[in-house]
Design a protein around this motif. Structure first.
Motif, mmCIF file in Angstrom:
data_model
loop_
_atom_site.group_PDB
_atom_site.id
_atom_site.type_symbol
_atom_site.label_atom_id
_atom_site.label_comp_id
_atom_site.label_asym_id
_atom_site.label_seq_id
_atom_site.Cartn_x
_atom_site.Cartn_y
_atom_site.Cartn_z
ATOM 1 N N GLY A 69 42.327 -10.977 25.111
ATOM 2 C CA GLY A 69 43.683 -10.869 24.572
ATOM 3 C C GLY A 69 44.421 -12.187 24.810
ATOM 4 N N TRP A 70 45.391 -12.484 23.979
ATOM 5 C CA TRP A 70 46.116 -13.759 24.004
ATOM 6 C C TRP A 70 46.750 -14.048 25.372
ATOM 7 N N HIS A 71 47.538 -13.085 25.892
ATOM 8 C CA HIS A 71 48.245 -13.357 27.162
ATOM 9 C C HIS A 71 47.230 -13.557 28.298
ATOM 10 N N ALA A 72 46.165 -12.738 28.267
ATOM 11 C CA ALA A 72 45.162 -12.810 29.331
ATOM 12 C C ALA A 72 44.449 -14.160 29.333
ATOM 13 N N GLU A 73 44.285 -14.749 28.159
ATOM 14 C CA GLU A 73 43.654 -16.073 28.091
ATOM 15 C C GLU A 73 44.459 -17.082 28.902
ATOM 16 N N CYS A 74 45.776 -17.086 28.696
ATOM 17 C CA CYS A 74 46.622 -18.045 29.416
ATOM 18 C C CYS A 74 46.609 -17.753 30.922
ATOM 19 N N VAL A 75 46.605 -16.464 31.286
ATOM 20 C CA VAL A 75 46.550 -16.107 32.713
ATOM 21 C C VAL A 75 45.270 -16.682 33.329
ATOM 22 N N ALA A 76 44.138 -16.482 32.631
ATOM 23 C CA ALA A 76 42.852 -16.937 33.161
ATOM 24 C C ALA A 76 42.833 -18.459 33.303
ATOM 25 N N MET A 77 43.366 -19.162 32.311
ATOM 26 C CA MET A 77 43.349 -20.630 32.370
ATOM 27 C C MET A 77 44.290 -21.143 33.459
ATOM 28 N N ALA A 78 45.498 -20.594 33.522
ATOM 29 C CA ALA A 78 46.468 -21.052 34.531
ATOM 30 C C ALA A 78 45.937 -20.790 35.941
ATOM 31 N N MET A 79 45.353 -19.609 36.127
ATOM 32 C CA MET A 79 44.874 -19.248 37.468
ATOM 33 C C MET A 79 43.643 -20.052 37.863
ATOM 34 N N SER A 80 42.765 -20.302 36.898
ATOM 35 C CA SER A 80 41.556 -21.070 37.196
ATOM 36 C C SER A 80 41.903 -22.496 37.608
ATOM 37 N N LEU A 81 42.930 -23.065 36.984
ATOM 38 C CA LEU A 81 43.264 -24.462 37.271
ATOM 39 C C LEU A 81 44.249 -24.620 38.414
ATOM 40 N N PHE A 82 45.186 -23.691 38.541
ATOM 41 C CA PHE A 82 46.281 -23.883 39.502
ATOM 42 C C PHE A 82 46.322 -22.852 40.617
ATOM 43 N N GLY A 83 45.471 -21.836 40.586
ATOM 44 C CA GLY A 83 45.596 -20.782 41.584
ATOM 45 C C GLY A 83 46.631 -19.765 41.154
ATOM 46 N N PRO A 84 47.168 -18.993 42.110
ATOM 47 C CA PRO A 84 47.972 -17.825 41.730
ATOM 48 C C PRO A 84 49.362 -18.126 41.154
ATOM 49 N N ALA A 85 49.868 -19.342 41.332
ATOM 50 C CA ALA A 85 51.237 -19.596 40.858
ATOM 51 C C ALA A 85 51.379 -21.023 40.351
ATOM 52 N N VAL A 86 52.431 -21.255 39.572
ATOM 53 C CA VAL A 86 52.736 -22.606 39.089
ATOM 54 C C VAL A 86 54.172 -22.942 39.479
ATOM 55 N N ASP A 87 54.507 -24.238 39.455
ATOM 56 C CA ASP A 87 55.881 -24.632 39.761
ATOM 57 C C ASP A 87 56.783 -24.436 38.546
ATOM 58 N N ILE A 88 56.312 -24.905 37.390
ATOM 59 C CA ILE A 88 57.102 -24.749 36.161
ATOM 60 C C ILE A 88 56.174 -24.305 35.037
ATOM 61 N N HIS A 89 56.580 -23.270 34.337
ATOM 62 C CA HIS A 89 55.832 -22.838 33.149
ATOM 63 C C HIS A 89 56.708 -23.162 31.941
ATOM 64 N N ALA A 90 56.142 -23.864 30.978
ATOM 65 C CA ALA A 90 56.925 -24.324 29.831
ATOM 66 C C ALA A 90 56.353 -23.802 28.525
ATOM 67 N N GLY A 91 57.231 -23.747 27.533
ATOM 68 C CA GLY A 91 56.791 -23.330 26.198
ATOM 69 C C GLY A 91 58.016 -23.077 25.328
ATOM 70 N N GLY A 92 57.782 -22.850 24.063
ATOM 71 C CA GLY A 92 58.885 -22.557 23.151
ATOM 72 C C GLY A 92 59.590 -21.268 23.545
ATOM 73 N N ALA A 93 60.896 -21.206 23.252
ATOM 74 C CA ALA A 93 61.691 -20.024 23.618
ATOM 75 C C ALA A 93 61.141 -18.760 22.965
ATOM 76 N N ASP A 94 60.465 -18.896 21.820
ATOM 77 C CA ASP A 94 59.930 -17.710 21.148
ATOM 78 C C ASP A 94 58.742 -17.115 21.906
ATOM 79 N N LEU A 95 58.256 -17.821 22.921
ATOM 80 C CA LEU A 95 57.152 -17.277 23.726
ATOM 81 C C LEU A 95 57.641 -16.435 24.907
ATOM 82 N N ARG A 96 58.985 -16.423 25.099
ATOM 83 C CA ARG A 96 59.556 -15.708 26.257
ATOM 84 C C ARG A 96 59.048 -14.260 26.309
ATOM 85 N N PHE A 97 59.085 -13.606 25.153
ATOM 86 C CA PHE A 97 58.546 -12.254 25.035
ATOM 87 C C PHE A 97 57.815 -12.131 23.705
#
Ligand SMILES: [Zn+2]
Length: 376
Positions: free
Chosen positions: A207-235
């Motif tokens: 699933g789309w959201h899970a892909e980003c979770v897997a990539m963020a967690m694989s590279l950065f661990g459980p948390a990030v300092d700043i997550h960025a993206g277009g406002a339309d991605l908020r929800f």
């Protein structure tokens, strides 16, 4: 690493009202492109802001580690490749090449990490298994669904609005297999002919959201300092990303701050291929210097949505001229000016105020700012 401490102490940035104390490095995750179409001004605006955030962090004495993913497994990409009669992998590669060319033309630096979703399918399967073990997800008919009933509240939305947005962003709220229409697929059963991988639940895809979770967690661990993206991605995208990551790791918050870049509209309408109102980056860059296009994007509060008009490029060109001529002056108060620039940029990345300051003082602050904004 040698770092220069300022008299102000450790660097900190305020993003969306959230004070983020930093030491040596900052983990910045930016939701990247789904490589299925040409780059338009709306995409470009988000990536220019992420690039500028990275440059500003470096100016504050923090090494940014930017991860900008490529969503190369996605239903919209799959559909676009089918329409073009191409295999989705090669179709995505060509679109990606054009995107990289557009970003280079806009002087957007290559991110430190650029993971591709198709390389993280195994991690999505592990994520889905973990969420199942924790009771945060359930398997049904070959798919794994994340329990998302509280995602709406998390994003400050009422249920009706959350359901509308879920439908708009391919969340399939009417999928009868779900316990709740706001549940989302961590793993999605693949219909014949669609990209598919083996999993404990049968042939499917992430699933789309899970892909980003897997990539963020694989590279950065459980948390990030700043997550960025277009406002339309908020929800739904960011709300579910954070909810899944926190359910899986127990670490809260997943992101210390969110940089939701304002949407670019045309005559008040959202830019969309279906509306026929796309402003393509390639066309803008054919008639205007990249620095003017960048400054048009940056000379405003980053969270604010704005309406594109060609006259804005003339305004940006004039402002750019002002900054360049200020940069050529010698100013008596250079160190104080640079310190003031640091203060202004650390507070909500206030580019308009930084520009006013640099143009007024001239000299080193103006030259420094031109570099931070990527205008040199
Ligand atoms: Zn994302």
């Amino acid at each position: 690493m040698t770092r220069i401490r300022t008299a102000d102490g450790a660097p900190a940035a305020v993003i969306a009202g959230q004070r983020v104390e930093l030491l040596d490095r900052a983990r910045v995750y930016a939701c990247g492109i789904t490589p299925y179409d040409v780059t338009h001004l709306g995409h470009a605006a988000a990536f220019v802001w992420v690039d500028t955030l990275g440059r500003a962090l470096r100016f504050l004495g923090v090494e940014p580690e930017v991860c900008r993913n490529v969503t190369d497994v996605d239903d919209v990409l799959d559909a676009a490749a089918r329409r073009a009669g191409a295999a989705y992998g090669s179709f995505a590669a060509i679109q990606q090449f054009q995107f990289d060319r557009d970003m280079a033309a806009l002087n957007v630096r290559a991110p430190e990490h650029e993971p591709r979703a198709h390389q993280y399918v195994g991690q999505v399967i592990l994520l889905a298994s973990g969420l199942l073990d924790l009771g945060a997800a359930y398997a049904r008919d070959g798919s794994v669904y994340f329990r998302g009933s509280d995602a709406a509240g998390r994003a400050g939305l009422d249920r009706a609005e959350a359901l509308r947005l879920s439908g708009e962003y391919a969340g399939r709220p009417d999928d009868p297999a779900k316990d709740d229409p706001l549940d989302v697929a961590v793993w999605q059963v693949s219909e014949p002919g669609h990209p598919a991988w083996e999993s404990p639940w049968g042939l499917g895809r992430p699933g789309w959201h899970a892909e980003c979770v897997a990539m963020a967690m694989s590279l950065f661990g459980p948390a990030v300092d700043i997550h960025a993206g277009g406002a339309d991605l908020r929800f739904p995208h960011h709300a579910y990303h954070a909810a899944m990551a926190e359910a899986f790791t127990g670490v809260r918050p997943y992101a210390r701050a969110w940089l939701h870049v304002g949407t670019v509209t045309i005559a008040g309408a959202k830019m969309a291929k279906s509306a026929g109102n796309l402003v393509l980056l390639e066309e803008l860059l054919a008639g205007h210097p990249a620095a003017a296009v960048r400054l048009m994007i940056l000379d405003r509060p980053w969270a604010q949505s704005w309406d594109y008009r060609p006259a804005l490029l003339d305004t940006a060109a004039a402002r750019l001229e002002g900054l360049y001529s200020a940069a050529g002056r010698t100013a008596a108060s250079d160190p104080a000016g640079v310190a003031e620039l640091r203060r202004v940029l650390a507070a909500e990345l206030d580019v308009p105020a930084a520009l006013d300051l640099a143009i007024e003082i001239g000299g080193a602050p103006a030259r420094t700012l031109a570099g931070i904004l990527g205008l040199t």
